[in-house]
Design an enzyme around this catalytic site. Structure first.
Site, short mmCIF file in Angstrom:
data_model
loop_
_atom_site.label_atom_id
_atom_site.label_comp_id
_atom_site.label_asym_id
_atom_site.label_seq_id
_atom_site.Cartn_x
_atom_site.Cartn_y
_atom_site.Cartn_z
N SER A 6 0.85 -1.25 -0.18
CA SER A 6 -0.02 0.10 0.07
C SER A 6 0.78 1.42 0.10
CB SER A 6 -0.95 -0.10 1.29
OG SER A 6 -0.19 0.37 2.27
N LYS A 7 0.25 2.48 -0.03
CA LYS A 7 0.81 3.84 -0.35
C LYS A 7 1.61 3.89 1.12
CE LYS A 7 -0.55 8.39 -0.07
NZ LYS A 7 -1.78 9.21 0.16
N ARG A 8 1.03 3.42 2.27
CA ARG A 8 1.55 3.73 3.66
C ARG A 8 2.83 2.81 3.82
NH1 ARG A 8 -2.79 1.90 6.21
NH2 ARG A 8 -4.07 2.69 4.53
#
Ligand code: GLU
Length: 491
Positions: A256-258
């Site tokens: 994910s982006k995180r």
């Protein structure tokens, strides 16, 4: 007969809901490689019927990212929002053939149902308890439509049938239709089809032969297959291939982006460009996320990838994202660039920073530093000192390297350097001889000299630095350093 008897036509079908993720780039790339390998056509379709999720600029981002990667569609992009009329025609057909029905249940009513019945699903077992054209009288349905009641059109799925998806990567996937819900295909609120209907109609009308997409769409494939049957298009139904997910570097869950923020690597395509990646390196790295050529080849050009790519070699399990490998690939491609190309790239960066440098010197620096870098931008960090004298001296290095006799020794070294030709390999020998004769420690003098010229304890071979800086600049830096660091004695 070959499996690809029909001319291959594939598409990348992103929704413009944000920046293009590296996983999306992989889907696009695999479609592109597959098309090129089979002499087929690669298309781009913007799936923008979900107006609620539309993000301004996302479409432009997709175009730019694909362009940067060299993944070029063969025809102008198709935009679904411009094709509302077309979908309406098929909605009508499905309704007329009783393969779909009109539902008036409001969002609140559905919500209440979900609360009241755990695992509620709008399907054959529940639809006759809902407010739809199957339970209402025909005139009532007509009246509700005419008086502007919002409605949706839902697919009417027959329960207890087995749908078999023949996936090129996963093999046979069998699904009982009783597990599927009567998905909404169209909404009167905005006159837009949902993803499922638009996707199937367009794949059919665009003559798509293979649907290559992410694993997250595998659960939708049986529904899509039913739509092909309901619309009597089964003879030209595309073959499916669902790509495994990209996983976090640790392997536990979807990337994910995180994760990018947490571990400091880019997740969106154009951030790779921003970081100084070469597009060829990104393409190569992405191609090997979940696919391998079956041997130990790693560095592969687009042409080689086109020749070698094989959907059946795509892994079924998720591919762990290995950012160190991305850097490694960039380094491989960077090393293969000519010195002139690297010098030009470095000159551009220097110019942007307001540093004027001679191309000849930049070329020499590039030749010397090339092996040490992963990115062109690294040259600023690693070789900036060739163009800008130190403004400050690294504290830790000063503490370690600046001793009581250092200024005297450096002053003497400066005059030694002034009297020799610093551009020949002999310079090193002469200087070292002189240091030994004086009874100084070679290490002490060399480390202090490095500090004076670089500003810290790093850099290439010291005499390479001196040769590149030239006598005058070297002496000047020694003097500035002494002036800055020598503590005046009180006597
Ligand atoms: N619009 C879908 C997406 O955003 C396309 C899925 C497909 O390729 O069918 O991924």
């Amino acid at each position: 007969m070959s499996e690809y008897q029909k001319k291959v036509r594939v598409r990348f079908a992103p929704s413009p809901t944000g920046m293009l993720h590296i996983g999306g780039a992989r889907t696009a790339l695999y479609n592109y490689l597959f098309a090129r390998q089979h002499g087929g056509t690669f298309l781009l379709r913007i799936e923008d019927t979900d107006t609620g999720r539309f993000v301004e600029g996302a479409e432009e981002y997709i175009f730019e990212a694909l362009d940067w990667l060299g993944i070029k569609p063969d025809e102008p992009p198709v935009r679904q929002s411009a094709r509302k009329r077309i979908y309406e025609e098929y909605v009508r057909l499905l309704l007329d053939n009783e393969k779909a029905y009109i539902a008036f249940d409001t969002a609140e009513e559905l919500e209440a149902k979900r609360k009241e019945t755990p695992n509620f699903q709008y399907d054959a077992s529940t639809r006759m308890m809902m407010r739809n054209s199957l339970t209402l009288k025909q005139e009532d349905t007509q009246r509700l439509i005419e008086t502007g009641h919002p409605y949706t059109v839902r697919i009417r799925i027959k329960p207890e049938r087995i749908v078999t998806v023949n996936d090129l990567i996963r093999g046979e996937v069998k699904v009982n239709t009783s597990t599927l819900d009567d998905k909404v295909l169209w909404k009167s609120s905005d006159g837009m089809p949902t993803y499922h209907l638009a996707n199937v109609v367009d794949d059919h009308l665009m003559g798509i032969t293979h649907v290559i997409r992410g694993e997250e769409w595998l659960p939708s494939a049986p529904l899509h297959m039913l739509l092909y049957h309901y619309l009597k298009w089964e003879a030209t139904m595309p073959t499916f291939a669902h790509l495994s997910l990209l996983l976090k570097p640790e392997g536990n869950g979807k990337l994910s982006k995180r994760d990018g923020e947490r571990l400091g690597f880019p997740v969106f395509v154009l951030d790779y460009r921003e970081r100084g990646y070469l597009p060829q390196a990104v393409v190569n790295f992405v191609a090997l996320l979940g696919w391998n050529p079956g041997d130990d080849r790693e560095v592969m050009s687009m042409e080689e990838l086109i020749r070698t790519f094989d959907l059946s070699r795509c892994s079924r399990s998720g591919a762990k994202f290995d950012y160190e490998k991305a850097k490694w690939f960039n380094r491989q491609y960077l090393q293969s660039l000519s010195d002139a190309a690297l010098a030009d790239a470095f000159l551009t960066i220097l110019k942007k920073k307001g540093v004027m440098a001679e191309r000849d010197k930049v070329m020499r620096v590039v030749r010397l530093m090339k092996e040490r870098i992963h990115f062109v931008n690294d040259l600023c960090e690693e070789a900036g000192f060739f163009f800008c004298a130190p403004m400050a001296y690294d504290e830790k290095t000063v503490k370690k390297r600046w001793k009581s006799g250092t200024s005297v020794q450096l002053r003497e070294i400066a005059s030694v350097l002034q009297n020799i030709d610093v551009t020949t390999p002999l310079a090193e020998e002469k200087v070292k001889e002189w240091i030994a004769d004086k009874g100084y420690s070679i290490g002490d003098v060399m480390n202090a000299l490095r500090l004076a010229l670089v500003g810290e304890g790093k850099g290439p071979h010291l005499f390479e630095i001196i040769a590149l800086l030239g006598k005058e600049e070297t002496v000047q830096r020694i003097e500035s350093c002494i002036a800055c660091l020598s503590i005046p004695t009180s006597s």
